[in-house]
Design a protein around this motif. Sequence first.
Motif, mmCIF file in Angstrom:
data_model
loop_
_atom_site.group_PDB
_atom_site.id
_atom_site.type_symbol
_atom_site.label_atom_id
_atom_site.label_comp_id
_atom_site.label_asym_id
_atom_site.label_seq_id
_atom_site.Cartn_x
_atom_site.Cartn_y
_atom_site.Cartn_z
ATOM 1 N N GLN A 72 0.829 -1.201 0.000
ATOM 2 C CA GLN A 72 0.000 0.000 0.000
ATOM 3 C C GLN A 72 0.858 1.245 0.000
ATOM 4 N N ASP A 73 0.288 2.290 -0.518
ATOM 5 C CA ASP A 73 0.837 3.635 -0.371
ATOM 6 C C ASP A 73 -0.210 4.406 0.423
ATOM 7 N N SER A 74 0.026 4.524 1.720
ATOM 8 C CA SER A 74 -0.987 5.126 2.582
ATOM 9 C C SER A 74 -1.273 6.572 2.214
ATOM 10 N N ALA A 75 -0.267 7.281 1.792
ATOM 11 C CA ALA A 75 -0.459 8.686 1.428
ATOM 12 C C ALA A 75 -1.388 8.828 0.236
ATOM 13 N N LYS A 76 -1.293 7.881 -0.688
ATOM 14 C CA LYS A 76 -2.131 7.914 -1.882
ATOM 15 C C LYS A 76 -3.416 7.129 -1.704
ATOM 16 N N LYS A 77 -3.566 6.466 -0.555
ATOM 17 C CA LYS A 77 -4.759 5.626 -0.302
ATOM 18 C C LYS A 77 -4.930 4.628 -1.453
ATOM 19 N N THR A 78 -3.841 3.978 -1.776
ATOM 20 C CA THR A 78 -3.828 3.042 -2.894
ATOM 21 C C THR A 78 -3.189 1.725 -2.463
ATOM 22 N N VAL A 79 -3.802 0.657 -2.882
ATOM 23 C CA VAL A 79 -3.300 -0.691 -2.615
ATOM 24 C C VAL A 79 -2.868 -1.311 -3.940
ATOM 25 N N TYR A 80 -1.783 -2.060 -3.893
ATOM 26 C CA TYR A 80 -1.235 -2.666 -5.109
ATOM 27 C C TYR A 80 -1.207 -4.186 -4.968
ATOM 28 N N LEU A 81 -1.241 -4.838 -6.100
ATOM 29 C CA LEU A 81 -1.005 -6.276 -6.153
ATOM 30 C C LEU A 81 0.006 -6.531 -7.259
ATOM 31 N N GLN A 82 1.216 -6.851 -6.861
ATOM 32 C CA GLN A 82 2.259 -7.202 -7.822
ATOM 33 C C GLN A 82 2.170 -8.690 -8.092
ATOM 34 N N MET A 83 2.010 -9.044 -9.340
ATOM 35 C CA MET A 83 1.846 -10.442 -9.721
ATOM 36 C C MET A 83 2.994 -10.834 -10.648
ATOM 37 N N ASN A 84 3.786 -11.794 -10.211
ATOM 38 C CA ASN A 84 4.931 -12.255 -10.978
ATOM 39 C C ASN A 84 4.748 -13.707 -11.381
#
Length: 126
Positions: A72-84
């Motif tokens: 997550q980037d709390s400042a941007k209120k964004t959650v990520y999912l990195q898929m490899n």
Amino acid sequence: QLQPVESGGGSVQAGGSLRLSCAVSSYIYSGACLAWFRQAPGKEREGVASIDADSGRTYYSDSLKGRFTISQDSAKKTVYLQMNSLKPEDTAMYYCALGTFFGCNSFSRPDRYTNWGQGTQVTVSS
């Protein structure tokens, strides 16, 4: 806008990578359990991973741990999912979900989440 908004899906060859993003309203981010689910045609919705927005602790489906990473980037209120190392069986619609329940480690029950994004399609070809 209380509905999470996903982006980053697409088509990729087996072995490739994608990063999904989920933008969440700041009004509901704090104290939330944020999760990624996926659903393939004809299959039930499956929990992929979750992150506690306050502590940053992460939890994963045993079958996907090691290839997928939630952050997550709390400042941007964004959650990520990195898929490899994507596989054809990873093909599905991926959804971002938000819930305000205790115990983000028990993330795999869709009925615990109150806010769902519309999904982003991931297609992995062999």
